[in-house]
Structures are given as structure tokens and as C-alpha cells.
Scaffold this motif. Sequence first.
Motif, PDB file in Angstrom:
ATOM      1  N   LEU A   1      19.724  73.511  66.404  1.00  0.00           N
ATOM      2  CA  LEU A   1      19.887  72.058  66.372  1.00  0.00           C
ATOM      3  C   LEU A   1      19.711  71.505  64.965  1.00  0.00           C
ATOM      4  O   LEU A   1      20.486  70.651  64.517  1.00  0.00           O
ATOM      5  CB  LEU A   1      18.887  71.401  67.327  1.00  0.00           C
ATOM      6  N   SER A   2      18.716  71.992  64.245  1.00  0.00           N
ATOM      7  CA  SER A   2      18.467  71.476  62.887  1.00  0.00           C
ATOM      8  C   SER A   2      19.599  71.852  61.938  1.00  0.00           C
ATOM      9  O   SER A   2      19.981  71.066  61.069  1.00  0.00           O
ATOM     10  CB  SER A   2      17.129  71.995  62.356  1.00  0.00           C
ATOM     11  N   ASN A   3      20.165  73.046  62.122  1.00  0.00           N
ATOM     12  CA  ASN A   3      21.294  73.453  61.283  1.00  0.00           C
ATOM     13  C   ASN A   3      22.535  72.610  61.563  1.00  0.00           C
ATOM     14  O   ASN A   3      23.234  72.192  60.637  1.00  0.00           O
ATOM     15  CB  ASN A   3      21.605  74.935  61.506  1.00  0.00           C
ATOM     16  N   LEU A   4      22.809  72.356  62.842  1.00  0.00           N
ATOM     17  CA  LEU A   4      23.950  71.503  63.177  1.00  0.00           C
ATOM     18  C   LEU A   4      23.797  70.122  62.554  1.00  0.00           C
ATOM     19  O   LEU A   4      24.742  69.578  61.962  1.00  0.00           O
ATOM     20  CB  LEU A   4      24.074  71.363  64.701  1.00  0.00           C
ATOM     21  N   ASN A   5      22.613  69.553  62.669  1.00  0.00           N
ATOM     22  CA  ASN A   5      22.391  68.220  62.122  1.00  0.00           C
ATOM     23  C   ASN A   5      22.441  68.218  60.599  1.00  0.00           C
ATOM     24  O   ASN A   5      22.887  67.241  59.980  1.00  0.00           O
ATOM     25  CB  ASN A   5      21.054  67.673  62.614  1.00  0.00           C
ATOM     26  N   LEU A   6      22.014  69.318  59.979  1.00  0.00           N
ATOM     27  CA  LEU A   6      22.077  69.419  58.521  1.00  0.00           C
ATOM     28  C   LEU A   6      23.528  69.457  58.051  1.00  0.00           C
ATOM     29  O   LEU A   6      23.898  68.779  57.080  1.00  0.00           O
ATOM     30  CB  LEU A   6      21.336  70.670  58.050  1.00  0.00           C
ATOM     31  N   TYR A   7      24.365  70.246  58.738  1.00  0.00           N
ATOM     32  CA  TYR A   7      25.782  70.295  58.380  1.00  0.00           C
ATOM     33  C   TYR A   7      26.443  68.932  58.565  1.00  0.00           C
ATOM     34  O   TYR A   7      27.293  68.530  57.768  1.00  0.00           O
ATOM     35  CB  TYR A   7      26.498  71.362  59.216  1.00  0.00           C
ATOM     36  N   GLN A   8      26.042  68.228  59.613  1.00  0.00           N
ATOM     37  CA  GLN A   8      26.594  66.898  59.838  1.00  0.00           C
ATOM     38  C   GLN A   8      26.175  65.956  58.715  1.00  0.00           C
ATOM     39  O   GLN A   8      26.994  65.188  58.188  1.00  0.00           O
ATOM     40  CB  GLN A   8      26.104  66.347  61.187  1.00  0.00           C
ATOM     41  N   LYS A   9      24.909  66.012  58.333  1.00  0.00           N
ATOM     42  CA  LYS A   9      24.388  65.153  57.274  1.00  0.00           C
ATOM     43  C   LYS A   9      25.094  65.410  55.946  1.00  0.00           C
ATOM     44  O   LYS A   9      25.396  64.484  55.183  1.00  0.00           O
ATOM     45  CB  LYS A   9      22.878  65.372  57.127  1.00  0.00           C
ATOM     46  N   LYS A  10      25.394  66.692  55.677  1.00  0.00           N
ATOM     47  CA  LYS A  10      26.073  67.049  54.435  1.00  0.00           C
ATOM     48  C   LYS A  10      27.590  66.907  54.523  1.00  0.00           C
ATOM     49  O   LYS A  10      28.302  67.203  53.563  1.00  0.00           O
ATOM     50  CB  LYS A  10      25.714  68.497  54.055  1.00  0.00           C
ATOM     51  N   LYS A  11      28.053  66.480  55.720  1.00  0.00           N
ATOM     52  CA  LYS A  11      29.496  66.297  55.962  1.00  0.00           C
ATOM     53  C   LYS A  11      30.287  67.589  55.741  1.00  0.00           C
ATOM     54  O   LYS A  11      31.390  67.602  55.190  1.00  0.00           O
ATOM     55  CB  LYS A  11      30.063  65.166  55.095  1.00  0.00           C
ATOM     56  N   ILE A  12      29.671  68.705  56.166  1.00  0.00           N
ATOM     57  CA  ILE A  12      30.328  70.012  56.097  1.00  0.00           C
ATOM     58  C   ILE A  12      30.964  70.297  57.448  1.00  0.00           C
ATOM     59  O   ILE A  12      30.279  70.317  58.470  1.00  0.00           O
ATOM     60  CB  ILE A  12      29.322  71.120  55.736  1.00  0.00           C
ATOM     61  N   ASP A  13      32.258  70.498  57.440  1.00  0.00           N
ATOM     62  CA  ASP A  13      32.979  70.703  58.695  1.00  0.00           C
ATOM     63  C   ASP A  13      32.781  72.128  59.203  1.00  0.00           C
ATOM     64  O   ASP A  13      32.833  73.094  58.436  1.00  0.00           O
ATOM     65  CB  ASP A  13      34.469  70.434  58.508  1.00  0.00           C
ATOM     66  N   LEU A  14      32.538  72.246  60.502  1.00  0.00           N
ATOM     67  CA  LEU A  14      32.466  73.546  61.159  1.00  0.00           C
ATOM     68  C   LEU A  14      33.584  73.594  62.191  1.00  0.00           C
ATOM     69  O   LEU A  14      33.599  72.808  63.136  1.00  0.00           O
ATOM     70  CB  LEU A  14      31.115  73.736  61.855  1.00  0.00           C
ATOM     71  N   PRO A  15      34.552  74.498  62.028  1.00  0.00           N
ATOM     72  CA  PRO A  15      35.685  74.563  62.964  1.00  0.00           C
ATOM     73  C   PRO A  15      35.261  74.833  64.404  1.00  0.00           C
ATOM     74  O   PRO A  15      35.819  74.282  65.342  1.00  0.00           O
ATOM     75  CB  PRO A  15      36.524  75.713  62.406  1.00  0.00           C
ATOM     76  N   CYS A  16      34.277  75.696  64.581  1.00  0.00           N
ATOM     77  CA  CYS A  16      33.746  76.028  65.915  1.00  0.00           C
ATOM     78  C   CYS A  16      32.236  75.812  65.872  1.00  0.00           C
ATOM     79  O   CYS A  16      31.474  76.783  65.767  1.00  0.00           O
ATOM     80  CB  CYS A  16      34.056  77.467  66.278  1.00  0.00           C
ATOM     81  N   PRO A  17      31.778  74.565  65.925  1.00  0.00           N
ATOM     82  CA  PRO A  17      30.391  74.235  65.579  1.00  0.00           C
ATOM     83  C   PRO A  17      29.316  75.069  66.257  1.00  0.00           C
ATOM     84  O   PRO A  17      28.471  75.671  65.570  1.00  0.00           O
ATOM     85  CB  PRO A  17      30.280  72.761  65.985  1.00  0.00           C
ATOM     86  N   ASP A  18      29.296  75.132  67.596  1.00  0.00           N
ATOM     87  CA  ASP A  18      28.221  75.865  68.259  1.00  0.00           C
ATOM     88  C   ASP A  18      28.308  77.359  67.958  1.00  0.00           C
ATOM     89  O   ASP A  18      27.300  78.023  67.714  1.00  0.00           O
ATOM     90  CB  ASP A  18      28.231  75.604  69.769  1.00  0.00           C
ATOM     91  N   GLN A  19      29.516  77.911  67.963  1.00  0.00           N
ATOM     92  CA  GLN A  19      29.692  79.330  67.655  1.00  0.00           C
ATOM     93  C   GLN A  19      29.353  79.619  66.199  1.00  0.00           C
ATOM     94  O   GLN A  19      28.698  80.624  65.895  1.00  0.00           O
ATOM     95  CB  GLN A  19      31.131  79.751  67.957  1.00  0.00           C
ATOM     96  N   ASP A  20      29.789  78.744  65.295  1.00  0.00           N
ATOM     97  CA  ASP A  20      29.506  78.941  63.871  1.00  0.00           C
ATOM     98  C   ASP A  20      28.004  78.959  63.599  1.00  0.00           C
ATOM     99  O   ASP A  20      27.494  79.844  62.901  1.00  0.00           O
ATOM    100  CB  ASP A  20      30.164  77.836  63.038  1.00  0.00           C
ATOM    101  N   VAL A  21      27.297  77.983  64.153  1.00  0.00           N
ATOM    102  CA  VAL A  21      25.869  77.889  63.854  1.00  0.00           C
ATOM    103  C   VAL A  21      25.091  79.016  64.529  1.00  0.00           C
ATOM    104  O   VAL A  21      24.087  79.500  63.985  1.00  0.00           O
ATOM    105  CB  VAL A  21      25.325  76.493  64.246  1.00  0.00           C
ATOM    106  N   LEU A  22      25.545  79.493  65.669  1.00  0.00           N
ATOM    107  CA  LEU A  22      24.915  80.655  66.285  1.00  0.00           C
ATOM    108  C   LEU A  22      25.032  81.876  65.362  1.00  0.00           C
ATOM    109  O   LEU A  22      24.074  82.632  65.185  1.00  0.00           O
ATOM    110  CB  LEU A  22      25.569  80.961  67.631  1.00  0.00           C
TER     111      LEU A  22
END
Length: 340
Positions: A196-217
Amino acid sequence: MNTHNILLKSFCINKELLKENACHIAFTGTANYIPWIGVAMTSIMMHNPASSFAFHLLLNQLPQDEMQKLSSFSQKWKVPIFIYMMNDAYISTLCHFSRYIINGKFIASFIYRFFIPDLLAESTSRVLYLDGDIVCNGFLSHFMSINLDNYIVATAPDLKSKDYAARFSLPNYFNSGVILINITRWKMNDITNLLLSNLNLYQKKKIDLPCPDQDVLNIVLKDNTFFVSRKYNMPYRLVRPSLFKKSIKNENPSSASLIHFIGAIKPWTTYNQTVPIVRVWAEAKANSPWAETPLHSPASQKAIHQAARAARSDHAYLRMIGLYLKFIKSKFDGTPKHGY
């Protein structure tokens, strides 16, 4: 992770059927996905008659008719089903990743899988998470008994593993549709909060993740993943070739235990029922309480186009012509571009 706030309620259908040696399997989804989860569960029971299972379903809603079908499934196969009604309002406060906001609404089910180990910690020390667009066509006992003492998860490489791994500077990259989880090590390393903290960090930095949950896992678990053969998560694409595009080559799924229908086109579409591996899925559906659940007819531009290609592959040329005419018409009559 405190599970009190993420749950509205939980209960079990036929808990008395739980066996001490049961293999625990979890699915997540919204109410409209329950039939396809049910078909996946049926395929597991059909192909693993000597094994004991317990199913865990993390859902946003449970309509009464689906509750009845789950109860029927439980009775038929003598297997307990644990139900977790998720608190979407609270979960939406934990993650702010914009990719999960559709039409102004946060779709919490995208991250339900993050909470599985916390919810099941008192029930088992390991669980197999599966996407609902999977069909079982073989034994699971070997995979589910893999030694995970030194790992948090066991997974199979993604179809585009090299490309995705390079994008995030990872040694490898897995597809998150099948994850065998060591719950003890997951909780010991506080993985849920890290995700959760990594997802929110990427959002805060405006870094796009093509497959967000899979990418952060993959990012969080990069040093704690045991990779297995694609036999336990074989990607299969149902995209049909066009006149100007070569056919997609899939691996032969006949020797795989778990086949994963990746992409937007799923086996519950009317125009894919002649595909051999879809017939395996259809057999499970026919033997399930969801046998009468209607398949999806093509209702989007893309689906109509795919149905026309399927008709051509099946040499059903009159149907093909009708569908191509319908596809041309769909370009101008307001038919949505994507979807079933």
C-alpha cells in the motif's frame, strides 16, 4: 494490518466440512465475477478428486441467488467456503492510486488480494491465490506443497517477464494471477503495508504503473519469490487473428495444471466456445451450479470484431459476414469500443 476495519462481516458455508489437511485457495472479485470464480472452483474439484480444499472468497457483494449457488457447490463437493465481505469505503482510504478510479469511483477489488494473508492468518499458514479467469486442468498437490521456508511467495514468470523486469530493474517478473503465499513470512515482513505504501508513493511521485497491483507485488517481493514453471500459470490469449495480423501463438495448454485466460477476451464469451481449452472451461461450467449462467454475447466494437474473426476461423461464413456488417455499423451507432 488490522483486519477489523477492512471487513464488514465474514462467515463460512458448511464450516464443519473443513479438514485438517485442506489446501486453502482464495479468490477475489465483485459480485458479477462470482459465476466465473465458481467455474474455476469447480474445475479444481473435478481435476483434484483426491485432495481436500477450503475456498476463501473476498467479495464486495453477495446476491442471494449467488449465495444459494455457493451453498449448492459446497454441498455437492463437500468443501467449506469462507466468505469475507469487504469494506470498500475504508479500503479506498488506504490506497489513492488513480488507475483504480473508474468513472469517479475507487474500485477496491483491485487490491483485495493484498489483504488475503492477514484475513487467513488464523486459518492456515499458506494459501494459493487465483484470479477468477483461470481453469484448472491438472493436479495442484505438488505446487501447493512446494517448500516455501525461505520465500514469501511462489509464482510463475509473466509472458513478458523480460520486458517488465527490465522496466523496473528486477531480476525477474511474475504474473500475479497465481500466487502461493507463505502467510507467516508475509506477515513477518509486513508485506500488506509495504504494498500500500509503495502504491501511494508512486501515485505521489506521478509515476505510472501499467499493471499497478502486479507491478508493486513484483517490486516489493523481488528478493522473496520462488519461481515455478508456467505449468502452474500458463497464459492463454483468446485473441483471434485478423486478415492483416498474424495469429498469436500460445503454448500448448494440455500439460498445464492452471491455464490463465489473460487479456480482455475471456472464456465466458459466446464466440470462443469452440477453442479446445475453452471446452475444458465449459465442461467445468456445465458441472457447476452456474451451468445456466448466460455467456456474454459480443456487445462492444472489439468483441463484435473478435466474434467475426472467430466465425471465419470456424468457417461459419454467413455468420462472419453478418458480424462484419454489424462491426461496421457499430463504428457509427454509439456502440462502446471496449468490453464484452
